[in-house]
Enzyme design. Sequence first.
Site, PDB file in Angstrom:
ATOM      1  N   ASP A 104       1.685   6.394   5.802  1.00 37.29           N
ATOM      2  CA  ASP A 104       0.668   5.497   5.261  1.00 37.29           C
ATOM      3  C   ASP A 104       1.137   4.774   4.003  1.00 37.29           C
ATOM      4  O   ASP A 104       0.401   3.955   3.458  1.00 37.29           O
ATOM      5  CB  ASP A 104      -0.627   6.267   4.989  1.00 37.29           C
ATOM      6  CG  ASP A 104      -1.865   5.413   5.178  1.00 37.29           C
ATOM      7  OD1 ASP A 104      -1.775   4.389   5.879  1.00 37.29           O
ATOM      8  OD2 ASP A 104      -2.916   5.761   4.629  1.00 37.29           O
TER       9      ASP A 104
ATOM     10  N   LYS B 294       0.844  -1.197   0.000  1.00 37.68           N
ATOM     11  CA  LYS B 294       0.000   0.000   0.000  1.00 37.68           C
ATOM     12  C   LYS B 294       0.880   1.247   0.000  1.00 37.68           C
ATOM     13  O   LYS B 294       1.643   1.485   0.935  1.00 37.68           O
ATOM     14  CB  LYS B 294      -0.906  -0.009   1.228  1.00 37.68           C
ATOM     15  CG  LYS B 294      -1.711   1.281   1.426  1.00 37.68           C
ATOM     16  CD  LYS B 294      -2.439   1.267   2.776  1.00 37.68           C
ATOM     17  CE  LYS B 294      -3.015   2.629   3.116  1.00 37.68           C
ATOM     18  NZ  LYS B 294      -3.632   2.646   4.466  1.00 37.68           N
TER      19      LYS B 294
ATOM     20  N   ASP C 215     -12.048   7.333   3.919  1.00 38.52           N
ATOM     21  CA  ASP C 215     -10.842   7.118   4.712  1.00 38.52           C
ATOM     22  C   ASP C 215     -10.469   5.639   4.778  1.00 38.52           C
ATOM     23  O   ASP C 215      -9.452   5.290   5.374  1.00 38.52           O
ATOM     24  CB  ASP C 215     -11.035   7.686   6.119  1.00 38.52           C
ATOM     25  CG  ASP C 215      -9.723   7.855   6.868  1.00 38.52           C
ATOM     26  OD1 ASP C 215      -8.662   7.911   6.203  1.00 38.52           O
ATOM     27  OD2 ASP C 215      -9.749   7.922   8.112  1.00 38.52           O
TER      28      ASP C 215
ATOM     29  N   ASP D  81      -2.418  10.501   3.681  1.00 31.77           N
ATOM     30  CA  ASP D  81      -3.846  10.197   3.775  1.00 31.77           C
ATOM     31  C   ASP D  81      -4.540  11.262   4.602  1.00 31.77           C
ATOM     32  O   ASP D  81      -4.470  11.267   5.827  1.00 31.77           O
ATOM     33  CB  ASP D  81      -4.053   8.812   4.403  1.00 31.77           C
ATOM     34  CG  ASP D  81      -5.527   8.453   4.505  1.00 31.77           C
ATOM     35  OD1 ASP D  81      -6.344   9.081   3.795  1.00 31.77           O
ATOM     36  OD2 ASP D  81      -5.856   7.542   5.289  1.00 31.77           O
TER      37      ASP D  81
ATOM     38  N   GLU E 173      -9.395   3.988   2.246  1.00 28.02           N
ATOM     39  CA  GLU E 173      -8.903   4.026   0.868  1.00 28.02           C
ATOM     40  C   GLU E 173      -7.832   2.991   0.576  1.00 28.02           C
ATOM     41  O   GLU E 173      -7.634   2.598  -0.571  1.00 28.02           O
ATOM     42  CB  GLU E 173      -8.365   5.426   0.536  1.00 28.02           C
ATOM     43  CG  GLU E 173      -6.932   5.714   0.951  1.00 28.02           C
ATOM     44  CD  GLU E 173      -6.665   5.609   2.441  1.00 28.02           C
ATOM     45  OE1 GLU E 173      -5.535   5.238   2.813  1.00 28.02           O
ATOM     46  OE2 GLU E 173      -7.576   5.888   3.245  1.00 28.02           O
TER      47      GLU E 173
ATOM     48  N   LYS F 165      -9.938  13.301   8.134  1.00 25.03           N
ATOM     49  CA  LYS F 165      -9.407  13.032   9.468  1.00 25.03           C
ATOM     50  C   LYS F 165      -9.289  14.336  10.250  1.00 25.03           C
ATOM     51  O   LYS F 165      -9.150  15.420   9.664  1.00 25.03           O
ATOM     52  CB  LYS F 165      -8.002  12.412   9.356  1.00 25.03           C
ATOM     53  CG  LYS F 165      -7.930  11.043   8.714  1.00 25.03           C
ATOM     54  CD  LYS F 165      -6.475  10.591   8.627  1.00 25.03           C
ATOM     55  CE  LYS F 165      -6.301   9.268   7.924  1.00 25.03           C
ATOM     56  NZ  LYS F 165      -6.821   8.135   8.711  1.00 25.03           N
TER      57      LYS F 165
ATOM     58  N   ARG G  11      -7.598  -0.207   1.210  1.00 23.37           N
ATOM     59  CA  ARG G  11      -8.114  -1.448   0.628  1.00 23.37           C
ATOM     60  C   ARG G  11      -8.579  -1.249  -0.811  1.00 23.37           C
ATOM     61  O   ARG G  11      -8.601  -2.194  -1.596  1.00 23.37           O
ATOM     62  CB  ARG G  11      -9.239  -1.994   1.512  1.00 23.37           C
ATOM     63  CG  ARG G  11     -10.477  -1.148   1.574  1.00 23.37           C
ATOM     64  CD  ARG G  11     -11.334  -1.424   2.808  1.00 23.37           C
ATOM     65  NE  ARG G  11     -10.672  -0.942   4.017  1.00 23.37           N
ATOM     66  CZ  ARG G  11     -11.200  -1.047   5.226  1.00 23.37           C
ATOM     67  NH1 ARG G  11     -12.382  -1.609   5.394  1.00 23.37           N
ATOM     68  NH2 ARG G  11     -10.547  -0.581   6.281  1.00 23.37           N
TER      69      ARG G  11
END
Length: 461
Positions: A249, A226, A308, A231, A310, A238, A312
């Site tokens: 992230d 990933k 949020d 993010d 995202e 967030k 996956r």
Amino acid sequence: MLPNLVDAAEGEAVSLIPLSKTTLEAWRAAAVPAQRAWVEAHGFAAESGRTLVLPGEGGRVAAVLVGLEGPLDIWAFGGLPTSLPAGTYALADSVEAETATAAAFGWALGGYHFSRYKGPERAPANLVWPRAADRAAVERAASATALVRDLVNTPANDLGPAELATAAEGLAKEFGARFSVITGDELLTRNYPMIHAVGRASSRAPRLIDIEWGDPSAPKVTLVGKGVCFDSGGLDLKDAAGMLMMKKDMGGAAHALGVARMVMMARLPVRLRVLVPAVENAVSGDAFRPMDVYRSRKGLTVEIGNTDAEGRLVLCDALEEASSETPEIIIDFATLTGAARVALGTDLPAMFSNHDATADALSAASRRVDDPLWRLPLWQPYNRLLKSGIADVNNAPDTRFGGAITAALFLERFVAPAVPWVHIDLYAWNGADRPGRPKGGEAMTMRAVYALLEERFGGRH
């Protein structure tokens, strides 16, 4: 390659004497009376990570006792490069291979400093390469760990999707691997719609990074990471605290590249592929929205329950591509869920797998090399939580419970059932300084994964 490990000392090296609670008594019995008295006076009991400097003539350091929990106690040596006086140290040639290797690896990690913006307070002390150490293994693991730490520590203004691709390209060039990247709207043309949807709101175009290395006839191993370089949460924004460490992230991508480095350095007889969907989850007029529906590369439609969630989404297209070649194993790495951290804490990554024998082998490897992870279940009844009224699946259940499991179940839909698959949900971060583990980006499970790959494929020619 490792600057604080040297082939020979300039002058006399100070002796390091590793001792466990079971070997301390034998050392005391053989020590001269003055040293024995010194140890007793200081209450040294060989606790892991504790050291005791033995004084020599003329104010010199005669030796340093190092407490060990066992022969694989890497972290007992991790703080020594910066806590011991500057100079060069050496283990006796009689130190066994496991301890010598642990000492060299711990020393290498203890000398790490992220110096892109600020130099270290002092130069680390040196260690003469221990004669019995597995030098190749130490160099593999330490250089891969430094790569992960450097990438995760780099802030998003200097490490966006393009810069992550540049780092991956540099790794590919170092080992003669094939590198390619699909960027921006070409993701739609090439049918990677979920990666595009997540990354399109940023001024920095999303992309899919692709590395291939090794003999085409060798068994296929595919790593997926990933690569969310920052993010914000998207439109489900967030708060400030939640956004604070989101430069990390892309930690899953860093781990995929780190394991790839270890595999290529060792020249394992595999056909390696690394896929990294690299995006920034930003907010703009072009951002994807809650309750939007997108058709994934596999053809499954996905309703956006939360922007949020995202990670996956970008992984699902990459996992579908990975599965299309039916490799012998797929391993993905992701800083995916806070739920995994609530369940297991920050130091213990969660592992999911659709293949019990592979999960058991990875768990055994993690124990063997002291690189922890913990298997959580792909609990199939929780698939009901992913149901959507208008699409094949929702990316974010309307519940706070079982979040790491439902995220893994979402990803499982994009992996061919016949392909052994491992999903590792990790934190990639140290919240505070510890010996050998400075605050900031951290590599987790890489040595365990490499040990599994070496065990499974290393004997093939």
